[in-house]
Design a protein around this motif. Sequence first.
Motif, short mmCIF file in Angstrom:
data_model
loop_
_atom_site.label_atom_id
_atom_site.label_comp_id
_atom_site.label_asym_id
_atom_site.label_seq_id
_atom_site.Cartn_x
_atom_site.Cartn_y
_atom_site.Cartn_z
N ALA A 183 0.83 -1.20 0.00
CA ALA A 183 0.00 0.00 0.00
C ALA A 183 0.86 1.26 0.00
O ALA A 183 0.58 2.23 -0.72
N MET A 184 1.94 1.25 0.80
CA MET A 184 2.84 2.40 0.83
C MET A 184 3.55 2.58 -0.50
O MET A 184 3.76 3.71 -0.97
N LEU A 185 3.92 1.48 -1.15
CA LEU A 185 4.53 1.56 -2.47
C LEU A 185 3.54 2.17 -3.47
O LEU A 185 3.93 2.99 -4.32
N SER A 186 2.27 1.80 -3.37
CA SER A 186 1.24 2.36 -4.24
C SER A 186 1.11 3.87 -4.04
O SER A 186 1.01 4.63 -5.01
N ILE A 187 1.14 4.31 -2.77
CA ILE A 187 1.08 5.74 -2.48
C ILE A 187 2.32 6.46 -3.02
O ILE A 187 2.24 7.57 -3.56
N TYR A 188 3.47 5.82 -2.89
CA TYR A 188 4.71 6.42 -3.41
C TYR A 188 4.64 6.59 -4.93
O TYR A 188 5.09 7.61 -5.47
N LEU A 189 4.06 5.62 -5.61
CA LEU A 189 3.91 5.72 -7.06
C LEU A 189 3.01 6.89 -7.44
O LEU A 189 3.24 7.56 -8.46
N LEU A 190 1.97 7.13 -6.64
CA LEU A 190 1.14 8.31 -6.88
C LEU A 190 1.93 9.59 -6.65
O LEU A 190 1.75 10.59 -7.37
N THR A 191 2.80 9.57 -5.66
CA THR A 191 3.66 10.73 -5.41
C THR A 191 4.58 10.99 -6.60
O THR A 191 4.79 12.15 -7.00
N LYS A 207 1.95 8.57 -16.78
CA LYS A 207 0.76 7.79 -16.44
C LYS A 207 1.08 6.34 -16.08
O LYS A 207 0.24 5.65 -15.49
N HIS A 208 2.27 5.87 -16.43
CA HIS A 208 2.57 4.49 -16.03
C HIS A 208 2.68 4.38 -14.51
O HIS A 208 2.48 3.30 -13.95
N PHE A 209 2.97 5.51 -13.83
CA PHE A 209 2.95 5.47 -12.37
C PHE A 209 1.53 5.26 -11.84
O PHE A 209 1.33 4.57 -10.83
N ILE A 210 0.55 5.84 -12.52
CA ILE A 210 -0.85 5.64 -12.14
C ILE A 210 -1.23 4.17 -12.31
O ILE A 210 -1.87 3.56 -11.44
N LEU A 211 -0.83 3.59 -13.44
CA LEU A 211 -1.16 2.19 -13.72
C LEU A 211 -0.50 1.26 -12.69
O LEU A 211 -1.14 0.34 -12.17
N LEU A 212 0.78 1.51 -12.41
CA LEU A 212 1.48 0.68 -11.45
C LEU A 212 0.89 0.83 -10.05
O LEU A 212 0.76 -0.16 -9.31
N SER A 213 0.51 2.04 -9.68
CA SER A 213 -0.06 2.27 -8.36
C SER A 213 -1.36 1.48 -8.16
O SER A 213 -1.55 0.84 -7.12
N GLY A 214 -2.24 1.52 -9.15
CA GLY A 214 -3.49 0.76 -9.05
C GLY A 214 -3.24 -0.73 -8.94
O GLY A 214 -3.87 -1.43 -8.14
N VAL A 270 -0.48 -2.27 -7.87
CA VAL A 270 0.18 -2.62 -6.60
C VAL A 270 -0.81 -2.58 -5.45
O VAL A 270 -0.77 -3.44 -4.55
N LEU A 271 -1.74 -1.61 -5.46
CA LEU A 271 -2.74 -1.59 -4.39
C LEU A 271 -3.65 -2.81 -4.47
O LEU A 271 -4.07 -3.35 -3.44
N ALA A 272 -3.96 -3.26 -5.67
CA ALA A 272 -4.75 -4.48 -5.82
C ALA A 272 -4.03 -5.68 -5.20
O ALA A 272 -4.64 -6.53 -4.54
N VAL A 273 -2.71 -5.74 -5.40
CA VAL A 273 -1.91 -6.81 -4.80
C VAL A 273 -1.94 -6.69 -3.27
O VAL A 273 -2.01 -7.70 -2.56
N SER A 274 -1.90 -5.45 -2.77
CA SER A 274 -2.00 -5.24 -1.32
C SER A 274 -3.32 -5.78 -0.78
O SER A 274 -3.35 -6.47 0.25
N LEU A 275 -4.41 -5.46 -1.46
CA LEU A 275 -5.73 -5.93 -1.02
C LEU A 275 -5.85 -7.44 -1.11
O LEU A 275 -6.57 -8.06 -0.32
N GLN A 276 -5.15 -8.05 -2.05
CA GLN A 276 -5.19 -9.50 -2.19
C GLN A 276 -4.17 -10.17 -1.26
O GLN A 276 -4.03 -11.40 -1.28
N THR A 277 -3.49 -9.36 -0.45
CA THR A 277 -2.62 -9.90 0.60
C THR A 277 -3.34 -9.85 1.94
O THR A 277 -3.37 -10.83 2.68
N LYS A 278 -3.92 -8.70 2.26
CA LYS A 278 -4.79 -8.55 3.41
C LYS A 278 -5.74 -7.40 3.12
O LYS A 278 -5.30 -6.31 2.72
N TRP A 335 -6.70 4.83 -12.74
CA TRP A 335 -6.29 4.19 -11.49
C TRP A 335 -7.37 3.23 -11.00
O TRP A 335 -7.07 2.10 -10.59
N LEU A 336 -8.62 3.66 -11.05
CA LEU A 336 -9.72 2.81 -10.60
C LEU A 336 -9.86 1.57 -11.47
O LEU A 336 -10.11 0.46 -10.96
#
Length: 490
Positions: free
Chosen positions: A141-149, A157-164, A166-174, A216-217
Motif C-alpha cells: 500500500a505504501m509503495l502504491s502511495i509512493y507511485l502516486l507521489t 501515467k505508467h505510475f498511475i497504472l502501477l499504483s493501481g 500494486v494496491l490491488a496486490v496489497s488488497l489480495q494480501t490482506k 487508477w480505478l
Amino acid sequence: MTHLKNIFFHIFILFLYVGFVLAIRPVNQAFEFDYDEGLNLIKALLYSQGFSLYTQIWNDQPPLFTVLLSYWFNIFGYSVFAARVLVILFSALLIWSFYQILRFSLGIIPALVATLFLFTSWLFLRLSISVMIGIPSLSLAMLSIYLLTLYKQQRRKHFILLSGAVLAVSLQTKLFTIFLVPLMLFYLLNFKLPEPEESKSKNSFSSLVFSPLILWLIVLAVSHLGISLIFQAFNYEQLIQAHFGEKVQGQSTFNNIENLPYFLYQDYDYVFLAFIGCLAILFKKHREGIFPLTWLVTASLILLKHKPVWYHYYPLLAIPICWLAGYGVALVISLFPEEWNSNLKSLNFKKLIFPILATALLIVSMIAIPAKPKGRPPKSLEVMNLVLKHKDSTQWIFTDRPIYAFYAGLPVPPEIAIMSDKRFKSGNLTFDDIITVLKKYHPEQIVLARWIETFKSNSQFNTYLNENYSKTYQDDKGTVEHYLLKESSR
C-alpha cells in the motif's frame, strides 16, 4: 548509467536494512512470535503440496501471501527463517517507500527522523520478523502511495497504472488496506497536476476515460478481479462472513475504548509530535499533510468499531502517526534560525527554548520506550521431539497449534488448517466437523497446545480421543498433550 547506479544504490539500502534487522533481532531463535505464524506457514506448506485454497484449504484471508510464500519455500527451502526473511524484505519496502514519500514533501531530515520513528514504533520490529500478512499488505500500500507521489512529480501515467495494480496486490494480501482506496481517490482529485494544453482539445468523454482517476480505478478493479479469478478467491463465507458476520462481531469481548489508548500510549512521544504536526498542517496549510491526517482519523474510527482489535493492527495507526510526527519535526527544525550552526554567538536563545525542549523530550521518551515482547518458546520441547520421532510413520497430524506441524514438515487436514477463535465463536467450526475430519484422515499424531481446555471439555471429542488414541505426553501444567493413533484404529 547514473539511473542504473541509483537503482542499485536503493537495492543496496534495502538489503542493508534486512541485514541490520537480522543482526539485532533473534529471527532464527524464537520458536514462534504469534499463533498466526503457524497458520500462515501451514497454509503455504499445504498449498505447495497441491491443495487448493478455499475449496480444500479453509482460508479466511486473500490468497497472495500464501501463494508467494509457497513459491519462496520452493526456492529457499521450507524453514521458518526463510519465511521471516521474506517478511523482513516487505518491511524494508515499507520503510523505503515511507521515507521516499516524506522526502518529497518534507525534506531529507524530517523524512529520516519520521522513518526512524516508524522503525522504533511499538512492535514494528517484531511484526517485521513475524510470518504475518499485515506488514506485507501495508508495504505494498505504501509503495502504491509512493507511485502516486511520483506521478505528481513527473506526470507519467505508467505510475498511475502501477499504483493501481500494486494496491490491488496489497488488497489480495490482506483486505484491511481497503479503507485507503477512497483516501487515495481524494488524493488524486485534489493534488493532480493540471492537464497539458493538448489534452484540452480532446472531447470531454475522452478526457474522462483517460483521466488519472479513472485509469487508477480501472487498473485497481481489473487487477483485483483478475487475481480473484486466478485463485478462485470468491468465497463469501470464508473471506467476508468469517470476519464481519454478526456472530463474530457480537461474541467479541474486546473493549476497543480501552485497547486503542493503550496502543497509543506505547508511542506517546510520537503521538505528541504528531499532534504538533497536525497543528503545523492546519495553520501552515500543508495540503499534502491532509492525507496522513485523514488516514489516522479514518483508521481510528474503523478500529473503534471493528472487533476484535489485535495488536498487529497497530501499524495502521503507527504509520500516519509517524508521518504526522514528521511534520512536527519539520516545524521544530524551522524554529531554529537559519545558519544557526555557523553563527552561535548571534543566536537568540529565547527562540530556541521550544525546539530545545522538544528535542530533549524526544530523546528522553525514546529512551523510555517500553521493551518489545519476545517470541513464544515451544510449550514443550518434549512434544516437538515426539512429533519428530514419529514423523516417518506419520502421514497426517492434527493440532491446534500448526507451528509444530510445520517444523516437522507434516501436513494437517486442510479443512482445519485454520483453527481460529473466530471460527469456533461463529459456529463455522464445530466439534462435529472436527470428528468428521478425524474419521476421514485418521491422523497418526495429535498435539493439543492452544485450546486444550475447550477440546477436553467436549464429551464427544473426549470419547473419540480415548477410544482411538494413546496419550504419550502431558506437561506439568496440563497445557500441552501429545497422542498417537492406536494400532487397532489404523
